[in-house]
Scaffold this active site. Sequence first.
Site, PDB file in Angstrom:
ATOM      1  N   ASN A 172      39.746  40.067  31.429  1.00 31.73           N
ATOM      2  CA  ASN A 172      38.499  39.262  32.078  1.00 31.73           C
ATOM      3  C   ASN A 172      37.625  39.108  31.021  1.00 31.73           C
ATOM      4  OD1 ASN A 172      37.494  42.309  32.018  1.00 31.73           O
ATOM      5  ND2 ASN A 172      36.294  41.793  33.656  1.00 31.73           N
ATOM      6  N   ILE A 173      37.084  38.277  31.365  1.00 34.67           N
ATOM      7  CA  ILE A 173      36.615  37.229  30.332  1.00 34.67           C
ATOM      8  C   ILE A 173      34.909  37.066  31.178  1.00 34.67           C
ATOM      9  CG2 ILE A 173      35.404  35.109  29.004  1.00 34.67           C
ATOM     10  CD1 ILE A 173      38.395  35.276  28.529  1.00 34.67           C
ATOM     11  N   GLU A 174      34.013  37.309  31.336  1.00 37.64           N
ATOM     12  CA  GLU A 174      32.467  37.278  32.172  1.00 37.64           C
ATOM     13  C   GLU A 174      31.343  36.222  31.127  1.00 37.64           C
ATOM     14  OE1 GLU A 174      31.312  41.037  32.758  1.00 37.64           O
ATOM     15  OE2 GLU A 174      32.998  41.747  34.100  1.00 37.64           O
ATOM     16  N   CYS A 197      39.049  36.597  35.366  1.00 46.70           N
ATOM     17  CA  CYS A 197      39.721  38.266  35.859  1.00 46.70           C
ATOM     18  C   CYS A 197      41.362  37.673  34.686  1.00 46.70           C
ATOM     19  CB  CYS A 197      40.564  38.179  37.306  1.00 46.70           C
ATOM     20  SG  CYS A 197      38.767  38.171  38.573  1.00 46.70           S
ATOM     21  N   GLU A 250      43.704  39.157  35.453  1.00 43.12           N
ATOM     22  CA  GLU A 250      45.349  38.181  35.715  1.00 43.12           C
ATOM     23  C   GLU A 250      45.671  37.142  35.719  1.00 43.12           C
ATOM     24  OE1 GLU A 250      42.828  40.328  37.097  1.00 43.12           O
ATOM     25  OE2 GLU A 250      44.424  41.652  38.764  1.00 43.12           O
ATOM     26  N   CYS A 254      41.510  40.558  43.342  1.00 47.93           N
ATOM     27  CA  CYS A 254      41.015  39.816  43.475  1.00 47.93           C
ATOM     28  C   CYS A 254      41.691  38.909  44.577  1.00 47.93           C
ATOM     29  CB  CYS A 254      39.780  39.347  43.102  1.00 47.93           C
ATOM     30  SG  CYS A 254      40.073  37.935  41.860  1.00 47.93           S
ATOM     31  N   CYS A 305      42.561  35.839  42.646  1.00 49.44           N
ATOM     32  CA  CYS A 305      43.909  35.859  41.500  1.00 49.44           C
ATOM     33  C   CYS A 305      45.616  36.462  41.987  1.00 49.44           C
ATOM     34  CB  CYS A 305      44.102  37.307  41.086  1.00 49.44           C
ATOM     35  SG  CYS A 305      42.600  36.434  39.310  1.00 49.44           S
TER      36      CYS A 305
HETATM   37  N1  THU Z   1      38.352  42.041  37.365  1.00 53.18           N
HETATM   38  C1  THU Z   1      39.960  41.381  36.837  1.00 53.18           C
HETATM   39  O1  THU Z   1      39.500  40.918  35.480  1.00 53.18           O
HETATM   40  N2  THU Z   1      40.901  42.114  37.637  1.00 53.18           N
HETATM   41  C2  THU Z   1      40.814  42.433  38.841  1.00 53.18           C
HETATM   42  O2  THU Z   1      41.839  42.823  39.303  1.00 53.18           O
HETATM   43  C3  THU Z   1      39.394  43.001  38.568  1.00 53.18           C
HETATM   44  C4  THU Z   1      38.724  42.382  38.432  1.00 53.18           C
HETATM   45  C5  THU Z   1      36.883  41.868  36.754  1.00 53.18           C
HETATM   46  C6  THU Z   1      36.203  40.132  36.979  1.00 53.18           C
HETATM   47  C7  THU Z   1      34.970  41.047  36.545  1.00 53.18           C
HETATM   48  O3  THU Z   1      34.837  41.121  35.187  1.00 53.18           O
HETATM   49  C8  THU Z   1      34.821  42.843  36.463  1.00 53.18           C
HETATM   50  O4  THU Z   1      36.562  43.586  36.770  1.00 53.18           O
HETATM   51  C9  THU Z   1      34.094  43.290  37.544  1.00 53.18           C
HETATM   52  O5  THU Z   1      34.201  42.973  38.790  1.00 53.18           O
END
Ligand code: THU
Length: 118
Positions: free
Chosen positions: A31-33, A42, A44, A75, A78
Amino acid sequence: MARRRAHATYSGFKVGAALETAAGIIVTGCNIENATYGLTICAERVAMFKALSEGHRRFRRVAVVADTVEPTPPCGACRQILWEFGGDLEVILANLRRETGRHQLKSLLPLPFGRHLL
Ligand code: THU
């Protein structure tokens, strides 16, 4: 491994994904925020978009790993992206110690919207 590269500055919630192509190649993502929050992507979707951009078109399964006792399922966004490009993938959920669940994508996304409806 991919999970360690997560850019989860805001949530602190690191996720890794490993997508297996039909040819057995593993493409990973994390995941890259983003400071705007809404532009976060996310693990995925990063894995799927990396795979597509590298020319892969057929997929078998995806594993999702987070440091949680409860399973961390993909989510809604995804699920939709995985369905569009991967179809009824096997989705394997795990934490850092063990597998926490195994599902078919179809059961996680009932009545999906897809190209056949356009
Ligand atoms: N996130 C994912 O990368 N994959 C998931 O299946 C659930 C959520 C990430 C998004 C965000 O960066 C962090 O988790 C919190 O929601």
